[in-house]
Write a protein that holds these residues in place. Structure first.
Motif, PDB file in Angstrom:
ATOM      1  N   PRO A   1       0.789  -1.218   0.000  1.00  0.00           N
ATOM      2  CA  PRO A   1       0.000   0.000   0.000  1.00  0.00           C
ATOM      3  C   PRO A   1       0.830   1.281   0.000  1.00  0.00           C
ATOM      4  N   ASN A   2       2.108   1.196   0.305  1.00  0.00           N
ATOM      5  CA  ASN A   2       2.923   2.406   0.394  1.00  0.00           C
ATOM      6  C   ASN A   2       3.826   2.632  -0.796  1.00  0.00           C
ATOM      7  N   SER A   3       3.705   1.819  -1.835  1.00  0.00           N
ATOM      8  CA  SER A   3       4.621   1.965  -2.961  1.00  0.00           C
ATOM      9  C   SER A   3       4.497   3.336  -3.624  1.00  0.00           C
ATOM     10  N   HIS A   4       3.327   3.958  -3.550  1.00  0.00           N
ATOM     11  CA  HIS A   4       3.164   5.293  -4.135  1.00  0.00           C
ATOM     12  C   HIS A   4       3.882   6.367  -3.320  1.00  0.00           C
ATOM     13  N   ARG A   5       4.329   6.052  -2.124  1.00  0.00           N
ATOM     14  CA  ARG A   5       5.041   7.005  -1.270  1.00  0.00           C
ATOM     15  C   ARG A   5       6.551   6.951  -1.472  1.00  0.00           C
ATOM     16  N   ILE A   6       7.023   5.959  -2.221  1.00  0.00           N
ATOM     17  CA  ILE A   6       8.455   5.781  -2.441  1.00  0.00           C
ATOM     18  C   ILE A   6       8.790   6.107  -3.892  1.00  0.00           C
ATOM     19  N   HIS A   7       9.821   6.923  -4.063  1.00  0.00           N
ATOM     20  CA  HIS A   7      10.251   7.341  -5.402  1.00  0.00           C
ATOM     21  C   HIS A   7      11.729   7.025  -5.581  1.00  0.00           C
ATOM     22  N   LEU A   8      12.105   6.827  -6.823  1.00  0.00           N
ATOM     23  CA  LEU A   8      13.489   6.559  -7.172  1.00  0.00           C
ATOM     24  C   LEU A   8      13.950   7.639  -8.139  1.00  0.00           C
ATOM     25  N   VAL A   9      15.062   8.275  -7.809  1.00  0.00           N
ATOM     26  CA  VAL A   9      15.586   9.372  -8.611  1.00  0.00           C
ATOM     27  C   VAL A   9      17.061   9.099  -8.889  1.00  0.00           C
ATOM     28  N   GLN A  10      17.474   9.279 -10.133  1.00  0.00           N
ATOM     29  CA  GLN A  10      18.901   9.204 -10.421  1.00  0.00           C
ATOM     30  C   GLN A  10      19.402  10.628 -10.580  1.00  0.00           C
TER      31      GLN A  10
ATOM     32  N   GLN B   1       9.419  13.762  13.511  1.00  0.00           N
ATOM     33  CA  GLN B   1       9.403  14.616  14.706  1.00  0.00           C
ATOM     34  C   GLN B   1       9.496  16.098  14.350  1.00  0.00           C
ATOM     35  N   ASN B   2      10.080  16.397  13.180  1.00  0.00           N
ATOM     36  CA  ASN B   2      10.245  17.775  12.747  1.00  0.00           C
ATOM     37  C   ASN B   2       9.222  18.184  11.688  1.00  0.00           C
ATOM     38  N   GLY B   3       8.176  17.355  11.501  1.00  0.00           N
ATOM     39  CA  GLY B   3       7.109  17.691  10.570  1.00  0.00           C
ATOM     40  C   GLY B   3       7.503  17.653   9.105  1.00  0.00           C
ATOM     41  N   VAL B   4       8.557  16.926   8.797  1.00  0.00           N
ATOM     42  CA  VAL B   4       9.036  16.829   7.417  1.00  0.00           C
ATOM     43  C   VAL B   4       8.122  15.894   6.624  1.00  0.00           C
ATOM     44  N   LYS B   5       7.618  16.390   5.497  1.00  0.00           N
ATOM     45  CA  LYS B   5       6.710  15.598   4.661  1.00  0.00           C
ATOM     46  C   LYS B   5       7.430  14.783   3.589  1.00  0.00           C
ATOM     47  N   SER B   6       8.608  15.261   3.158  1.00  0.00           N
ATOM     48  CA  SER B   6       9.337  14.551   2.097  1.00  0.00           C
ATOM     49  C   SER B   6      10.824  14.507   2.439  1.00  0.00           C
ATOM     50  N   ILE B   7      11.414  13.359   2.161  1.00  0.00           N
ATOM     51  CA  ILE B   7      12.812  13.121   2.512  1.00  0.00           C
ATOM     52  C   ILE B   7      13.490  12.329   1.401  1.00  0.00           C
ATOM     53  N   ALA B   8      14.779  12.601   1.187  1.00  0.00           N
ATOM     54  CA  ALA B   8      15.543  11.899   0.160  1.00  0.00           C
ATOM     55  C   ALA B   8      16.791  11.282   0.783  1.00  0.00           C
ATOM     56  N   PHE B   9      17.010  10.011   0.473  1.00  0.00           N
ATOM     57  CA  PHE B   9      18.166   9.268   0.991  1.00  0.00           C
ATOM     58  C   PHE B   9      19.185   8.994  -0.109  1.00  0.00           C
ATOM     59  N   PRO B  10      20.474   9.099   0.227  1.00  0.00           N
ATOM     60  CA  PRO B  10      21.516   8.589  -0.672  1.00  0.00           C
ATOM     61  C   PRO B  10      21.735   7.115  -0.359  1.00  0.00           C
ATOM     62  N   ASN B  11      22.738   6.529  -0.963  1.00  0.00           N
ATOM     63  CA  ASN B  11      23.103   5.139  -0.683  1.00  0.00           C
ATOM     64  C   ASN B  11      24.076   5.145   0.506  1.00  0.00           C
ATOM     65  N   ILE B  12      23.541   5.036   1.694  1.00  0.00           N
ATOM     66  CA  ILE B  12      24.342   5.150   2.913  1.00  0.00           C
ATOM     67  C   ILE B  12      25.327   3.989   3.033  1.00  0.00           C
ATOM     68  N   SER B  13      26.570   4.321   3.360  1.00  0.00           N
ATOM     69  CA  SER B  13      27.675   3.386   3.639  1.00  0.00           C
ATOM     70  C   SER B  13      28.246   2.673   2.418  1.00  0.00           C
TER      71      SER B  13
ATOM     72  N   PRO C   1       7.378  10.641   7.222  1.00  0.00           N
ATOM     73  CA  PRO C   1       7.150  11.502   6.076  1.00  0.00           C
ATOM     74  C   PRO C   1       6.187  10.863   5.068  1.00  0.00           C
ATOM     75  N   GLN C   2       5.540  11.726   4.306  1.00  0.00           N
ATOM     76  CA  GLN C   2       4.566  11.236   3.328  1.00  0.00           C
ATOM     77  C   GLN C   2       5.239  10.676   2.085  1.00  0.00           C
ATOM     78  N   GLU C   3       6.419  11.218   1.750  1.00  0.00           N
ATOM     79  CA  GLU C   3       7.155  10.762   0.564  1.00  0.00           C
ATOM     80  C   GLU C   3       8.609  10.500   0.905  1.00  0.00           C
ATOM     81  N   VAL C   4       9.130   9.406   0.379  1.00  0.00           N
ATOM     82  CA  VAL C   4      10.536   9.053   0.552  1.00  0.00           C
ATOM     83  C   VAL C   4      11.131   8.811  -0.827  1.00  0.00           C
ATOM     84  N   SER C   5      12.255   9.460  -1.086  1.00  0.00           N
ATOM     85  CA  SER C   5      12.965   9.238  -2.346  1.00  0.00           C
ATOM     86  C   SER C   5      14.309   8.596  -2.061  1.00  0.00           C
ATOM     87  N   PHE C   6      14.655   7.648  -2.916  1.00  0.00           N
ATOM     88  CA  PHE C   6      16.009   7.114  -2.923  1.00  0.00           C
ATOM     89  C   PHE C   6      16.703   7.796  -4.086  1.00  0.00           C
TER      90      PHE C   6
END
Length: 177
Positions: A2-11, A112-124, A153-158
């Motif tokens: 159900p959450n696949s629409h909340r995850i995005h992939l960006v190059q 905790q900081n009310g962030v709606k969208s977040i983007a992650f790099p490839n950690i480590s 958050p509502q949206e997460v990007s890798f």
């Protein structure tokens, strides 16, 4: 899922992504370094380093698997969430759980900081040597599990920089559609 629409992939370059918070694969000193860490500090300007110095003065550095939040400085993102990934030592020294904690703690701090969208790099996966395929699997599984239980958050990007990581994440995310 159900959450696949909340995850995005960006190059691309995480320092150019328009999102509320980007995650920095930091080192424990929080004072900048190479790879993603250096790029974020350079692009964000001195405000990020000043905020990191204040955190270090208050609590010391940042432990592996933990996360702290600062301003985004000159970045398009309002915030930078700094997390310290594990150095790969073969996988038997708690690295998978520590890496999962990086994602989980970054997401919790964002919420905790009310962030709606977040983007992650490839950690480590850079100088810390974590195998890209194993790191991607932990990233996707941890984020998916978190999103099943939390509204923010509502949206997460890798955000991946290279074609190899793009293919790994596409394959992992396709399995869950």
């Amino acid at each position: 899922m159900p959450n696949s629409h909340r995850i995005h992939l960006v190059q691309g370059d995480i320092t150019k992504v328009h999102t509320e918070a980007i995650v920095n694969a930091a080192n424990s000193s929080l004072l900048g370094g190479g790879g993603v860490d250096g790029a974020i500090h350079r692009a964000g300007g001195p405000a990020i380093l000043e905020a990191c110095r204040a955190i270090v003065a208050r609590q010391g550095g940042c432990n592996t698997g933990e996360a702290v939040i600062t301003t985004g400085g000159n970045l398009p993102a309002n915030y930078v969430i700094h997390t310290v990934g594990p150095v790969w030592q073969g996988g038997s020294k708690g690295e998978p759980e520590l890496l999962a904690n990086c994602y989980r703690n970054s997401l919790l701090l964002a919420a905790q900081n009310g962030v709606k969208s977040i983007a992650f790099p490839n950690i480590s996966t850079g100088v810390y040597g974590y195998p890209k395929d194993q790191a991607a699997k932990i990233a996707v599984e941890t984020v998916q599990a978190y999103l099943q239980q939390h509204a923010f958050p509502q949206e997460v990007s890798f955000v991946v920089f290279d074609a190899d990581n793009l293919a790994l994440y596409q394959k992992l995310l396709k399995k869950t559609d």
